[in-house]
Design an enzyme around this catalytic site. Sequence first.
Site, PDB file in Angstrom:
ATOM      1  N   TYR A 187      72.442   5.088 -38.157  1.00  0.00           N
ATOM      2  CA  TYR A 187      73.716   4.552 -37.661  1.00  0.00           C
ATOM      3  C   TYR A 187      74.882   5.098 -38.478  1.00  0.00           C
ATOM      4  O   TYR A 187      75.883   5.573 -37.935  1.00  0.00           O
ATOM      5  CB  TYR A 187      73.642   3.033 -37.756  1.00  0.00           C
ATOM      6  CG  TYR A 187      74.786   2.245 -37.158  1.00  0.00           C
ATOM      7  CD1 TYR A 187      75.407   2.627 -35.982  1.00  0.00           C
ATOM      8  CD2 TYR A 187      75.207   1.061 -37.773  1.00  0.00           C
ATOM      9  CE1 TYR A 187      76.431   1.871 -35.428  1.00  0.00           C
ATOM     10  CE2 TYR A 187      76.224   0.297 -37.230  1.00  0.00           C
ATOM     11  CZ  TYR A 187      76.833   0.702 -36.063  1.00  0.00           C
ATOM     12  OH  TYR A 187      77.837  -0.052 -35.524  1.00  0.00           O
ATOM     13  N   LYS A 188      74.729   5.051 -39.803  1.00  0.00           N
ATOM     14  CA  LYS A 188      75.788   5.553 -40.684  1.00  0.00           C
ATOM     15  C   LYS A 188      76.012   7.048 -40.487  1.00  0.00           C
ATOM     16  O   LYS A 188      77.151   7.527 -40.421  1.00  0.00           O
ATOM     17  CB  LYS A 188      75.425   5.266 -42.147  1.00  0.00           C
ATOM     18  CG  LYS A 188      76.404   5.854 -43.173  1.00  0.00           C
ATOM     19  CD  LYS A 188      77.831   5.375 -42.936  1.00  0.00           C
ATOM     20  CE  LYS A 188      78.738   5.566 -44.135  1.00  0.00           C
ATOM     21  NZ  LYS A 188      78.919   6.937 -44.570  1.00  0.00           N
ATOM     22  N   ILE A 189      74.935   7.787 -40.377  1.00  0.00           N
ATOM     23  CA  ILE A 189      75.050   9.237 -40.218  1.00  0.00           C
ATOM     24  C   ILE A 189      75.770   9.596 -38.922  1.00  0.00           C
ATOM     25  O   ILE A 189      76.650  10.470 -38.895  1.00  0.00           O
ATOM     26  CB  ILE A 189      73.652   9.882 -40.275  1.00  0.00           C
ATOM     27  CG1 ILE A 189      73.111   9.815 -41.710  1.00  0.00           C
ATOM     28  CG2 ILE A 189      73.692  11.325 -39.784  1.00  0.00           C
ATOM     29  CD1 ILE A 189      71.637  10.103 -41.814  1.00  0.00           C
TER      30      ILE A 189
END
Length: 312
Positions: A187-189
């Site tokens: 998700y962060k990436i």
Amino acid sequence: MSARDLRVGLIGLGNMGLAMAINLQKHRAANGLSPISINNRTISKCAQVEELGAVARDTPGSVAANSDVVFLSLVNDAAVKDIVTQLLDSLKDDSSTERLLIADTTTVHPSTTQWVLEEISRRQSEYTRPVSFAQTPVWGAPPAAKAAMLVFVTSGEAEGVLGEIAVPAFARVAISCGTDQIKAARYKILGNFMIASVIESLGEAMAVAEEAGIGRELYFEFIKEVFPVPPVMGYALKMVADNGEASKTQVGFNVPGGMKDVGYAIDVAREAGMRLPIAELAYEHLQWVKDNGGEKWDWSSLAYALRKEHQK
């Protein structure tokens, strides 16, 4: 145990970690909570947080021994693996039976998250203290961290407690990924890919606007009126500056960091059987900047690369 009762530690006092530690300590002091324990490779960086009441510890293991929750804010995957190994090694001499929760805010490859989970599981029999892990990345540049306006992602079994610790101490909101830590890493990436794609699109548009006789300043007026959101505005302002100078001096996220995150996004897409063509293009432009002396510049300098490319 409620979030108010938990002892909190933080390891890693870089641009993001220092701001998070300062805000955590201020919040806890203002609310009558226990001071945070802190550690950094360069121990002198702890002084600014110590002045607010935090307790500097000599080693990561000492932070763990005096904490129920330990946040990590580190530079890369290798640093995360190193600190997690040190934390687990230290537990051999820890007779506590209180659970230790390690919450990593670093942007890492999903394979690193998987490694941490497997390492904790593999070594749990070596110590009596139970250990849990949560991938808890954050979105926001250093100014957002200083203003306690980060977006905090929670995952793992104790995600609710983590959200209570983070908001409003150093984040403005917590977004839940449920119990799936790998999902949180991906998700962060992909969130960072979205930011990179904005920078790439801005860079291309600014370069063409300059060559087409519109000019970067006039094009910025369009950005200001149609996309008046902080990330877009911030990067657009840097690109308006003459000859990319702002990208050299106002560094929020450097070129190698940008290449790392964009490369991870390409990997996530590949693992899903897909491609991210914009990410591939942004990576090429960041590589050009790095190869031409811009390793320490802000990743928005890819716009500078586009202009230089046109001038060949």
